[in-house]
Structures are given as structure tokens and as C-alpha cells.
Design an enzyme around this catalytic site. Structure first.
Site, PDB file in Angstrom:
ATOM      1  N   GLU A   1      36.672  29.514 107.407  1.00 52.52           N
ATOM      2  CA  GLU A   1      37.417  29.818 106.193  1.00 52.52           C
ATOM      3  C   GLU A   1      36.495  30.442 105.140  1.00 52.52           C
ATOM      4  OE1 GLU A   1      40.700  27.003 105.241  1.00 52.52           O
ATOM      5  OE2 GLU A   1      39.663  26.817 103.333  1.00 52.52           O
TER       6      GLU A   1
ATOM      7  N   GLU B   1      35.847  33.968 106.115  1.00 52.84           N
ATOM      8  CA  GLU B   1      37.039  34.771 105.839  1.00 52.84           C
ATOM      9  C   GLU B   1      37.173  35.055 104.343  1.00 52.84           C
ATOM     10  OE1 GLU B   1      40.645  32.832 107.093  1.00 52.84           O
ATOM     11  OE2 GLU B   1      41.897  34.553 106.561  1.00 52.84           O
TER      12      GLU B   1
ATOM     13  N   CYS C   1      44.409  23.848 105.357  1.00 58.17           N
ATOM     14  CA  CYS C   1      44.122  22.626 106.127  1.00 58.17           C
ATOM     15  C   CYS C   1      45.297  21.677 106.152  1.00 58.17           C
ATOM     16  CB  CYS C   1      42.971  21.833 105.532  1.00 58.17           C
ATOM     17  SG  CYS C   1      41.741  22.818 104.795  1.00 58.17           S
TER      18      CYS C   1
ATOM     19  N   SER D   1      44.507  31.379 104.282  1.00 58.26           N
ATOM     20  CA  SER D   1      43.510  31.600 105.325  1.00 58.26           C
ATOM     21  C   SER D   1      44.160  31.412 106.687  1.00 58.26           C
ATOM     22  CB  SER D   1      42.376  30.589 105.137  1.00 58.26           C
ATOM     23  OG  SER D   1      41.623  30.501 106.323  1.00 58.26           O
TER      24      SER D   1
ATOM     25  N   LYS E   1      50.620  15.499 110.032  1.00 50.99           N
ATOM     26  CA  LYS E   1      49.727  15.808 111.156  1.00 50.99           C
ATOM     27  C   LYS E   1      50.405  15.535 112.491  1.00 50.99           C
ATOM     28  CE  LYS E   1      46.014  17.282 109.063  1.00 50.99           C
ATOM     29  NZ  LYS E   1      45.543  18.658 109.280  1.00 50.99           N
TER      30      LYS E   1
ATOM     31  N   GLU F   1      52.321  18.644 112.898  1.00 50.70           N
ATOM     32  CA  GLU F   1      51.417  19.777 113.158  1.00 50.70           C
ATOM     33  C   GLU F   1      50.977  19.792 114.623  1.00 50.70           C
ATOM     34  OE1 GLU F   1      47.341  19.639 111.614  1.00 50.70           O
ATOM     35  OE2 GLU F   1      47.550  21.697 110.939  1.00 50.70           O
TER      36      GLU F   1
ATOM     37  N   GLU G   1      52.471  26.483 118.975  1.00 53.12           N
ATOM     38  CA  GLU G   1      51.307  27.382 119.061  1.00 53.12           C
ATOM     39  C   GLU G   1      49.997  26.608 119.253  1.00 53.12           C
ATOM     40  OE1 GLU G   1      53.223  26.897 116.385  1.00 53.12           O
ATOM     41  OE2 GLU G   1      52.157  27.196 114.487  1.00 53.12           O
TER      42      GLU G   1
ATOM     43  N   CYS H   1      44.236  14.056 100.491  1.00 48.55           N
ATOM     44  CA  CYS H   1      44.487  13.219 101.678  1.00 48.55           C
ATOM     45  C   CYS H   1      44.315  11.729 101.396  1.00 48.55           C
ATOM     46  CB  CYS H   1      43.550  13.620 102.808  1.00 48.55           C
ATOM     47  SG  CYS H   1      43.643  15.369 103.188  1.00 48.55           S
TER      48      CYS H   1
END
Lengths: 590, 166
Positions: A284, A287, A310, A330, A369, A372, A377, A514
Site C-alpha cells: 500500500e 502504491e 484493510c 488502494s 472478516k 470478507e 475472489e 479495530c
């Protein structure tokens, strides 16, 4: 500010005008029981619909009992919080609420943490004098959150979090009276709605009406299967909160004990998401510098600011609500998914394990999560990079189930190679941490000079939206930070209307980042706990010898042996992703 | 229920009504009222559009629509029938009248006949207690209705030529 004096339970108290009776009583150590009310003081978040009537008190000269959470204290008031009239009323109210609640305490996921159960205990309720029909509603299961509206007491806390704080707008009270429930629009299931699975509704639910999907049985099965190699990764915020489940003071770091417990649970390798957080920074951060330098060289096609990616709830949020901006964040995967991808390629190859025989479990402060890790993908031929994501609470349950005396455990270290991390990886656990970690690395990569300081106090704090300018050796980099999706929305709307002046923005869905995640031990409305967890995170960072991601020797080795360099083709394939337009709102279910 | 593609007419109508109330979220109930008066009902797609125009969540709009019994998400029949169940009508046999209408149309309260002709609702006092029991068909008031009258009333509307021939 104007002060007033009143008497509560024969004690005089002086408070600022506008204070509620509830808060005034707290000042003299009188804790009036509440149920629907919830106040996260440091976040400016308060739910007080005055609906449950549990907090009623007797005000001398007033005909009716007054709900303490919504009644302003007035000068000269004489209040009794535990007269026989109050206790009888409070008990009746509690019994009436329980009379429309399933008697499933023994098997309820929330047992022991339920505020209704606590209240019944505190009120000494031994019998329910009201019998009759109970309201029932279908159960709704999604990849992360379960809604069991039979247990809902209509406190509306979830509705407040979902609409006011997160501005996601999925949950609202529908129907009326006995048939009222909290539901997504048109009574869709959660997985058909624009729910982000941030889990803040679960974090504030007083009962078992909203709970997480339990992955622990699947983890136990994997651990007992001798043909599987089971590895675990632990997110940074877990170590700052897990101790609370075992009687440690909030803010106690239990990193070493957590590692020891995981080893005793039978995980073959105990690794760290912090390692993957360092990896995230490499990708990141690179990038970010790439976009920045192209922008400075006059490339008009480059999009700024760059946004962090994230947080899976945040990703789902912008896919639904800002799909026109899906190329701004990102492309770096989250640390959880980077870990899974590296474990099932680099590590599996190194150990000569077939990826189908390698089970990756993650311990996360988060419910999104779970969702996720189930995204299509993030799987190869149907085999997910991360098999199961359990919350901090679920890990605590596993430890208790395995008869492990957590407090007596020794401190142990993570395994190599995916367990080594720097302080930069640790601070991912709090709002402001990801961008501070990125700055530590991007600064040195860009200026080729060592950082003059490691702590960026200007990026730290608990305000919902923060901004700071960091001097990259003559180049001012403007940074924005938002936690809570409502705050994120403000920054996004500024970007959409061209008003944003930031180069980089960090976004975390949960208040506090978090550490305040939907999978953390319940805070029960005490926001001091979040502040203590945040302190613990920075403490862990300051104790580390290595505090910059690019100095992590195992990260350096990973690039040398496997990935080449940040943003290489291989890194792109394994560590980056793309986002989808999910703006299509309403779909009727057949 | 398949997803409805809103016509340009409906879309513009909703947008106009919202604009008339300055797209103020506090006017949600008034907006819903006027939209239902024009379109007859409030399908999910219309609620989503209203939510978008007033900048509130669809969940909130749906919450209000389901709270008030006046609002309906089902298309109304060509002739909406409302039976008054207020105290005066009730004691003079409104329930039997309602049951008879249900029996003849083979629909329940809140439903519409398959041919789209009639929909049925029960409401509280229309303020015509002197005519109890009262049945409204569209805007027309039928007073002192007995179960035996139901067939005749319905037949008039079924033929669809009530107002011309009377």
C-alpha cells in the site's frame, strides 16, 4: 456553565444544568439500572429513546415516576431511586419485558453477557407474573451476523448505530406494537441488504437478538483432523482485548499468553496478522508513493487521495454507497487476506503442503472478516485463502472449552516465518495506526533518509475525523483519518464534490478502529475500555525493537525469495484485488 | 412479486412531490400520503426513490410505511372497499357485513381480487355513525348496509356502469 443543586437518595449533588437524573446520580455513586439506554461518552454516541422504563425514579411532588435517562435534573429536585414504589414499578417493567422473551438463557449465545439477564438478576426476579402470547419472527442468518428478533427488546441501540453512527441505514424498527421488530428494509434478509457486517449492532445489542455466526465448531473439527495442518493468524487488536474475557483489566496486553493458548489449542503454527500488516504497508505504501509521484509529475489520470482498504466493512460500504469511486481505494488486500494468500502459496510450498490440506484460521476483532474471507475472489478453485475467521470472543470461548487456565499461561513467541512483525504492524489495531505505519515506511522510501521520529502524535487520538500534514522532507503530505462510517461518508462526499485536499486517507468502520470492532469483548457502553485498549496498542508498538514495516527481516526475505519487489506481477496477483459496484439496492426475494 | 420498473410518470411524480416539501425528511409522512393518493399504493421501489430524494435510509421509510395502517404496499383495486368498524357500525353488524364481502369476493382484509376490481380494508369511524353500518366503495358512501345488500352493491360495480345508469 450554570450549576444546579438537587438531592438524590438523601445526598446532595451539584451538576451542570442540562444533566440528566441518570448522569447526576452517577456522580454520587448511585447507578440507576438501565436497559435501552447506552452512552459511549468519548465517542459522543448516545441512545436514549426512553422506551424501556427500567430507569424510572420517584421525584417528590411529581405524580408519575420519571425515566432517569431522559429527565433533566432540576434545581431543588428530591429524588428517590429505590423507594418501594420505584422497585415495584421497575420489577413489573422488567417482568413485562421478559414475558415476551424466550426462556432460552441456558442455550443462548449471549448468556453471561446479556444485559436483560443481568437486570433480572439484579432485580431478584424469581417468577414472571404475566403469561401470554410471545411475538415470533423468522431467524435471519448471513455470512457474519445472525438476527433472532424473538430476543429483541426494541431498545433501538442497533438502529442508532446503523443509521446515526454508521449511516449504513439497514436496520430500522418496522411494524407496530406487538409485531414490531428491527429489520432491513422490506424485511429483506441481511445478506440481501446493504449491510456492511461492521458488527456495531452486535457490539451494542443488550440481548442475544444480534449475534455473530459461530465458526468455532468448524475450527475444532479442523484441529482434530490429523490430515490437516492448521495455522492461525491473530489480528493486532485481539491481544489488547482478549485479557478482558479472563478477568484482566481492560488495556492489559496478553500477546504472549494468547500465543501460548493457541499452541495449547493445537494449532500447528501460531502466526501473526501483524506480519501481513507489514506486508500491506509494503504494497500500500508503494502504491501510495507511486500515485503520489505520478501526480506530482503532472499525470492527470492518477486518482488522489488514496484510501486505505484493510477494513472489509468499509470496502463493502463504498461498493454499495460510492461505487463511482471504487478505483480510489488502494488495491492492496487486507492483512487477513494477504496472510491467507501467502500462507497458501509461499508457506505451503516451503512446507510442501497441498493448499487443500492447509487450514488457515484467523482471530479477528471483527465480524466483517467472516464475510470478507467468504468473498469469491479470495479463493482458488473454491478453496478459500482464509478458511475460518473467529472473533476475539470466539477465541476466548475456545480457550475456556479446552480447560486452559489463561491467567497461568507462560508468555510465548509467535512461530516463524509468518509470525515476525514490527510495531508498525501492531498499530493497525487502532484508528490512525494504518496511516502512521504507512507514513513510517513511505517517508523513508521517498526521502531515502531515516525518520527523524517514530511517533506521529498528530495522527493519534479518538476524534471521529482528524487531519494532519506530515513533512516528507520538504514535501507536505496531507493526511485524513476517519473512524465510524458516518465520518468516512463526510470525507467521501468531499472527494466526490472535489473539495478534498488530502493525499491519503485512512478509514476504519468501527469507532476507535479495530479495538472497537464488532467481535471484541463487549464494552457494555463503557468507552474508557476502548481508550485503554488503544493505549495498549501503542505500548506494544513502543516495546518493539523494529517499528518500521520495511525493516521486518522476514518481509525482506519474502520479497527476496518469492515476490520480487512490491507491486511486482506476483505481488499483484497474490496481494491485490479489485472492487465491485454493488449499488443495486433492492431485490425482491422469490 | 417481481421487481417493478418505475415508469417515468411515477418517477417524476415522486420527485415532484418530494421537491414540493423541499426534500425535507421531516415531511416523510406527508410525502407518503400524497404519493399514495396519486398512485394508490407504495411499492418498495417507490419507497426507495422517496428515501433517495429525502436522503434517508429505505429502512426508515419502510419503518413508517409499516407503522401506519393507512399506508399500503399492495396495489388497490379499481374499487377500493372500506368497511367501517367504528363502535356504532360495529354494534349494528359491520362485522357480519365485512364477513359477507370477504366471502363473496374470496379475499381477506388487505387483499385485492385477482381481476384487480376490488380491494378490501377495514377502518375506524368515518364520521357517519347515523348511517351505520357504513361501507365505502371508492368515494361513495353506502349506509345502513345489511348482509343481504352486499351482493347487489358488488354487482353494480362488477358491471362497471354504476354511475351511468343510476
Amino acid at each position: 456553565m450554570d450549576k444546579i443543586k438537587l438531592t438524590i437518595d438523601n445526598k446532595e449533588v451539584e451538576v451542570a444544568k442540562g444533566t440528566t437524573i441518570l448522569d447526576a446520580a452517577k456522580q454520587i455513586g448511585v447507578h440507576i439500572p438501565t436497559l435501552c439506554h447506552m452512552k459511549l461518552h468519548d465517542m459522543g454516541i448516545e441512545n436514549k429513546p426512553g422506551g424501556c422504563r427500567v430507569c424510572v425514579v420517584e421525584v417528590e411532588g411529581r405524580r408519575n415516576l420519571a425515566p432517569a435517562c431522559v429527565t433533566e435534573a432540576a434545581a431543588g429536585m428530591n429524588i428517590n431511586t429505590h423507594s418501594i414504589r420505584v422497585i415495584n414499578a421497575r420489577r413489573t417493567v422488567t417482568e413485562l419485558i421478559i414475558s415476551d422473551h424466550p426462556f432460552e438463557c441456558l442455550t443462548c449465545a449471549k448468556s453471561g453477557e446479556c444485559e436483560l439477564q443481568d437486570l433480572a438478576h439484579q432485580m431478584g426476579i424469581r417468577e414472571i407474573h404475566f403469561e401470554g402470547e410471545k411475538s415470533v419472527y423468522r431467524e435471519d442468518t448471513s455470512p457474519a451476523i445472525i438476527r433472532d428478533m424473538d430476543k429483541c427488546i426494541m431498545c433501538r441501540r442497533c438502529e442508532m448505530m446503523c443509521n446515526e453512527v454508521q449511516t449504513v441505514g439497514v436496520l430500522s424498527a418496522i411494524n407496530r406494537g406487538f409485531y414490531a421488530v428491527v429489520s432491513p428494509p422490506f424485511e429483506q434478509n441481511l445478506d440481501h441488504s446493504v449491510c456492511t457486517y461492521c458488527g456495531q449492532c452486535v457490539a451494542v445489542c443488550p440481548t442475544g437478538a444480534l449475534t455473530e455466526v459461530d465458526h468455532t465448531p468448524a475450527v475444532i473439527r479442523a484441529l482434530s483432523d490429523p490430515s490437516k495442518t492448521v495455522v492461525v493468524q491473530t489480528a493486532p487488536a485481539v491481544r489488547a482485548a482478549l485479557g478482558e474475557e479472563f478477568g484482566f483489566e481492560p488495556g492489559t496486553l496478553v500477546t504472549g499468553k494468547m500465543v501460548a493458548a493457541l499452541r495449547r489449542l493445537g494449532f500447528n503454527y501460531v502466526f501473526d496478522t501483524d506480519f501481513a500488516a507489514d506486508l500491506t504497508i509494503m504494497e500500500e505504501g508503494t502504491e501510495m508513493l507511486d500515485r503520489l509521484s505520478r501526480h506530482l509529475n503532472g499525470d492527470k489520470t492518477v486518482k488522489l487521495p488514496i484510501l486505505t482498504s484493510c477494513c472489509p466493512a468499509w470496502v463493502k460500504f463504498f461498493e454499495h454507497q460510492f461505487p463511482d469511486m471504487k478505483d480510489i481505494p488502494s488495491s492492496a488486500k487486507s492483512p487477513q487476506q494477504m496472510f491467507g494468500a501467502i500462507a497458501k502459496s509461499y508457506f505451503a510450498e516451503k512446507q510442501n503442503i497441498n493448499r487443500k490440506d492447509l487450514v488457515v484460521v484467523s482471530v479477528m476483532p471483527c465480524l466483517a472478516k467472516k464475510y470478507e474471507s467468504s468473498r469469491d475472489e479470495f479463493a482458488v478453485d473454491g478453496n478459500p485463502d482464509v478458511d475460518f475467521a473467529i472473533s476475539t470472543r470466539e477465541l476466548a470461548a475456545l480457550i475456556k472449552l479446552a480447560n486452559i487456565e489463561f491467567k497461568a499461561l507462560p508468555e510465548e513467541d509467535f512461530d516463524h516465518p509468518l509470525g515476525e512483525s514490527t510495531g508498525a504492524g501492531v498499530i493497525f489495531g487502532t484508528t490512525g495506526g494504518v496511516i502512521e505505519a504507512a507514513v513510517r515506511t513511505a517517508y523513508e522510501l521517498h526521502t531515502k533518509k531515516p525518520l527523524p521520529k517514530l511517533n506521529f502524535d498528530e495522527l493519534r487520538g479518538m476524534e471521529g475525523v482528524r487531519e494532519a500534514t506530515i513533512d516528507f522532507d520538504g514535501l507536505p503530505i496531507r493526511i485524513g483519518i476517519a473512524h465510524g462510517l458516518g465520518n468516512a461518508r463526510k470525507l467521501l462526499e468531499d472527494i466526490r464534490s472535489g473539495k478534498s485536499h488530502f493525499h491519503a486517507i485512512e478509514i476504519m468502520s468501527c469507532p476507535g478502529g479495530c479495538i472497537g470492532g464488532g467481535g471484541q469483548p463487549y464494552h457494555h457502553g463503557n468507552s474508557d475500555i476502548l481508550i485503554k485498549r488503544q493505549k495498549a496498542i501503542y505500548q506494544e508498538d513502543s516495546m518493539k525493537t523494529l517499528r518500521k514495516s520495511h525493516e521486518n527481516p522476514y518481509i525482506v526475505k519474502l520479497y527476496e525469495e518469492f515476490l520480487g519487489h512490491p507491486m511486482s506481477d506476483k505481488a499483484h496477483h497474490l496481494l491485490h484485488t479489485s472492487y465491485f459496484d454493488r449499488s443495486k439496492h433492492f431485490e425482491q426475494e422469490d | 412479486m417481481p421487481k417493478i420498473k418505475l415508469t417515468e410518470y411515477a418517477t417524476n411524480l415522486v420527485k415532484e412531490i418530494c421537491a414540493k416539501f423541499n426534500n425535507n425528511e421531516g415531511e416523510l409522512i406527508n410525502v407518503l400520503h400524497q404519493v399514495q393518493n396519486k398512485l394508490g399504493y407504495l411499492p418498495a421501489e417507490i419507497q426507495e426513490l422517496i428515501a433517495q430524494e429525502l436522503n434517508i435510509s429505505a429502512a426508515k421509510v419502510y419503518g413508517v410505511v409499516t407503522f401506519y395502517s393507512y399506508f399500503t404496499m399492495k396495489p388497490q383495486g379499481e374499487f377500493p372497499i372500506s368497511v367501517c368498524m367504528g363502535t356504532a357500525c360495529y354494534v349494528r353488524g359491520a362485522e357480519q357485513v365485512l364477513d359477507e364481502i370477504k366471502r363473496q369476493l374470496r379475499i381477506d382484509v388487505g387483499e385485492t381480487t385477482p381481476d384487480g376490481k376490488f380491494s378490501l380494508s377495514a377502518l375506524r369511524c368515518v364520521g357517519a355513525c347515523g348511517l351505520a353500518p357504513v361501507v365505502l366503495v371508492g368515494e361513495k358512501v353506502h349506509g345502513r348496509v345489511a348482509t343481504v345488500d352486499v351482493k347487489k352493491i358488488l354487482a353494480e360495480y362488477k358491471s362497471g356502469c354504476l354511475s351511468d345508469k343510476e
